[in-house]
Design a protein around this motif. Structure first.
Motif, PDB file in Angstrom:
ATOM      1  N   UNK A  91      53.832  81.444  56.604  1.00  0.00           N
ATOM      2  CA  UNK A  91      52.594  81.191  55.932  1.00  0.00           C
ATOM      3  C   UNK A  91      51.610  79.900  56.499  1.00  0.00           C
ATOM      4  N   UNK A  92      50.332  80.304  56.374  1.00  0.00           N
ATOM      5  CA  UNK A  92      49.271  79.063  56.513  1.00  0.00           C
ATOM      6  C   UNK A  92      48.519  79.110  55.079  1.00  0.00           C
ATOM      7  N   UNK A  93      49.059  78.082  54.281  1.00  0.00           N
ATOM      8  CA  UNK A  93      48.300  78.318  53.097  1.00  0.00           C
ATOM      9  C   UNK A  93      46.988  77.659  53.128  1.00  0.00           C
ATOM     10  N   UNK A  94      46.004  78.374  52.244  1.00  0.00           N
ATOM     11  CA  UNK A  94      44.753  77.685  52.040  1.00  0.00           C
ATOM     12  C   UNK A  94      44.684  76.731  51.180  1.00  0.00           C
ATOM     13  N   UNK A  95      44.560  75.514  51.307  1.00  0.00           N
ATOM     14  CA  UNK A  95      44.704  74.259  50.638  1.00  0.00           C
ATOM     15  C   UNK A  95      43.799  74.242  49.281  1.00  0.00           C
ATOM     16  N   UNK A  96      42.665  74.953  49.402  1.00  0.00           N
ATOM     17  CA  UNK A  96      41.880  74.960  48.067  1.00  0.00           C
ATOM     18  C   UNK A  96      41.945  76.403  47.363  1.00  0.00           C
ATOM     19  N   UNK A 109      57.564  90.304  69.637  1.00  0.00           N
ATOM     20  CA  UNK A 109      56.472  89.557  69.547  1.00  0.00           C
ATOM     21  C   UNK A 109      55.105  90.132  68.857  1.00  0.00           C
ATOM     22  N   UNK A 110      55.404  91.240  68.177  1.00  0.00           N
ATOM     23  CA  UNK A 110      54.224  91.804  67.600  1.00  0.00           C
ATOM     24  C   UNK A 110      54.054  91.287  66.175  1.00  0.00           C
ATOM     25  N   UNK A 111      52.884  90.972  65.526  1.00  0.00           N
ATOM     26  CA  UNK A 111      52.699  90.339  64.576  1.00  0.00           C
ATOM     27  C   UNK A 111      51.388  91.239  63.549  1.00  0.00           C
ATOM     28  N   UNK A 112      51.786  91.118  62.085  1.00  0.00           N
ATOM     29  CA  UNK A 112      50.697  91.630  61.369  1.00  0.00           C
ATOM     30  C   UNK A 112      50.134  90.657  60.706  1.00  0.00           C
ATOM     31  N   UNK A 113      48.938  90.327  59.984  1.00  0.00           N
ATOM     32  CA  UNK A 113      48.369  89.444  59.500  1.00  0.00           C
ATOM     33  C   UNK A 113      47.628  89.737  58.442  1.00  0.00           C
ATOM     34  N   UNK A 114      47.850  89.131  57.011  1.00  0.00           N
ATOM     35  CA  UNK A 114      47.077  89.421  56.078  1.00  0.00           C
ATOM     36  C   UNK A 114      46.781  88.254  55.082  1.00  0.00           C
ATOM     37  N   UNK A 115      45.536  88.011  54.686  1.00  0.00           N
ATOM     38  CA  UNK A 115      45.382  87.202  53.527  1.00  0.00           C
ATOM     39  C   UNK A 115      45.627  87.333  52.193  1.00  0.00           C
ATOM     40  N   UNK A 116      46.639  86.972  51.697  1.00  0.00           N
ATOM     41  CA  UNK A 116      47.189  87.399  50.276  1.00  0.00           C
ATOM     42  C   UNK A 116      47.892  86.211  49.459  1.00  0.00           C
ATOM     43  N   UNK A 117      47.963  86.472  48.169  1.00  0.00           N
ATOM     44  CA  UNK A 117      48.807  85.512  47.300  1.00  0.00           C
ATOM     45  C   UNK A 117      49.784  85.230  47.920  1.00  0.00           C
ATOM     46  N   UNK A 118      50.487  83.849  48.003  1.00  0.00           N
ATOM     47  CA  UNK A 118      51.615  83.453  48.475  1.00  0.00           C
ATOM     48  C   UNK A 118      52.710  83.538  47.294  1.00  0.00           C
ATOM     49  N   UNK A 119      52.061  82.920  46.162  1.00  0.00           N
ATOM     50  CA  UNK A 119      52.828  83.142  44.832  1.00  0.00           C
ATOM     51  C   UNK A 119      51.816  82.965  43.998  1.00  0.00           C
ATOM     52  N   UNK A 175      50.518  80.284  42.432  1.00  0.00           N
ATOM     53  CA  UNK A 175      49.531  79.306  42.629  1.00  0.00           C
ATOM     54  C   UNK A 175      48.872  79.122  43.941  1.00  0.00           C
ATOM     55  N   UNK A 176      49.440  79.989  44.950  1.00  0.00           N
ATOM     56  CA  UNK A 176      49.011  79.484  46.289  1.00  0.00           C
ATOM     57  C   UNK A 176      48.511  80.967  47.020  1.00  0.00           C
ATOM     58  N   UNK A 177      47.474  80.827  47.921  1.00  0.00           N
ATOM     59  CA  UNK A 177      46.800  81.672  48.574  1.00  0.00           C
ATOM     60  C   UNK A 177      46.959  81.381  49.994  1.00  0.00           C
ATOM     61  N   UNK A 178      47.178  82.609  50.902  1.00  0.00           N
ATOM     62  CA  UNK A 178      47.459  81.787  52.308  1.00  0.00           C
ATOM     63  C   UNK A 178      47.265  83.279  53.266  1.00  0.00           C
ATOM     64  N   UNK A 179      47.342  82.785  54.569  1.00  0.00           N
ATOM     65  CA  UNK A 179      47.328  83.798  55.723  1.00  0.00           C
ATOM     66  C   UNK A 179      48.998  84.028  55.764  1.00  0.00           C
ATOM     67  N   UNK A 180      49.467  85.234  55.509  1.00  0.00           N
ATOM     68  CA  UNK A 180      50.909  85.684  56.175  1.00  0.00           C
ATOM     69  C   UNK A 180      50.858  86.263  57.237  1.00  0.00           C
ATOM     70  N   UNK A 181      51.786  85.640  58.142  1.00  0.00           N
ATOM     71  CA  UNK A 181      52.044  86.220  59.582  1.00  0.00           C
ATOM     72  C   UNK A 181      53.533  87.007  59.533  1.00  0.00           C
ATOM     73  N   UNK A 182      53.495  88.147  59.538  1.00  0.00           N
ATOM     74  CA  UNK A 182      54.702  89.011  59.345  1.00  0.00           C
ATOM     75  C   UNK A 182      54.934  89.759  60.677  1.00  0.00           C
ATOM     76  N   UNK A 183      56.178  89.379  60.877  1.00  0.00           N
ATOM     77  CA  UNK A 183      56.953  89.936  62.539  1.00  0.00           C
ATOM     78  C   UNK A 183      57.012  91.259  62.279  1.00  0.00           C
TER      79      UNK A 183
END
Length: 194
Positions: A185-190, A152-162, A164-172
């Motif tokens: 992913x938690x995409x940033x809607x705007x 249950x350790x997690x890395x987080x980074x705010x990065x391009x999802x693809x 057209x989308x940008x968000x917070x990646x939660x990586x196990x």
């Protein structure tokens, strides 16, 4: 971390005592100006808590992540040959440290993880593992790390999802680093402007 605040100033990692009082002292002289310090407090056996610090250092041709462990004989380079690190995060878990680095690129970015055993007097790093390959990142893209029990350790980074989308990646960050990556992913809607 512990009774000190750690920061980079003048090409060195420095420690200022907490609560505030007294001048800062050099911990290690090889840090990159403008970088930040990731700190973790750990304890092995019955010894008193010690501090571990991860930071960026500038070699002649590349940026690398380095590890300072209080009481260890030397500072370790965590970044393997052929790779770079643009940000580093550190967490303590059981009898080990977990270090995660991001190698930010405009085409694709890699997230590396390494576990460091603390059972002896000298920290022993395991092999570096690429735990995820993401999209384009900026020079200011950071990575954060939260350690938990088991897998249950997690890395987080705010990065391009693809494209057209940008968000917070939660990586196990799995106990077995060779395990297939899991990213949520938690995409940033705007979107977001870096």
């Amino acid at each position: 971390a512990g009774v000190g605040a750690f920061f980079v100033l003048g090409g060195a990692v420095r420690r200022a005592p907490l609560p505030a009082g007294g001048a800062s002292a050099v911990v290690t002289p090889d840090a990159r100006d403008g970088g930040r310090v990731a700190a973790a407090v750990f304890r092995t056996g019955n010894e008193k808590p010690r501090v571990a610090l991860a930071f960026l250092a500038e070699l002649p041709s590349r940026l690398v992540a380095r590890l300072f462990v209080e009481g260890a004989p030397s500072v370790l380079t965590l970044t393997p040959d052929g790779s770079e690190a643009t940000t580093v995060a550190l967490a303590a878990l059981d009898q080990e440290l977990i270090a995660v680095t991001l190698e930010a690129r405009t085409g694709m970015s890699t997230v590396h993880a390494r576990r460091i055993s603390l059972t002896g007097g000298t920290p022993l790093p395991a092999e570096d593992a690429v735990i995820w390959v993401g999209g384009s990142a900026q020079a200011v893209t950071e990575v954060a790390l939260v350690a938990g029990p088991g897998d249950d350790s997690w890395a987080f980074t705010a990065i391009e999802h693809d494209a057209t989308r940008f968000g917070l990646a939660r990586i196990r960050v799995a106990k077995d680093l060779s395990r297939a990556p899991e990213v949520f992913w938690r995409d940033y809607p705007n979107g977001a402007d870096p």
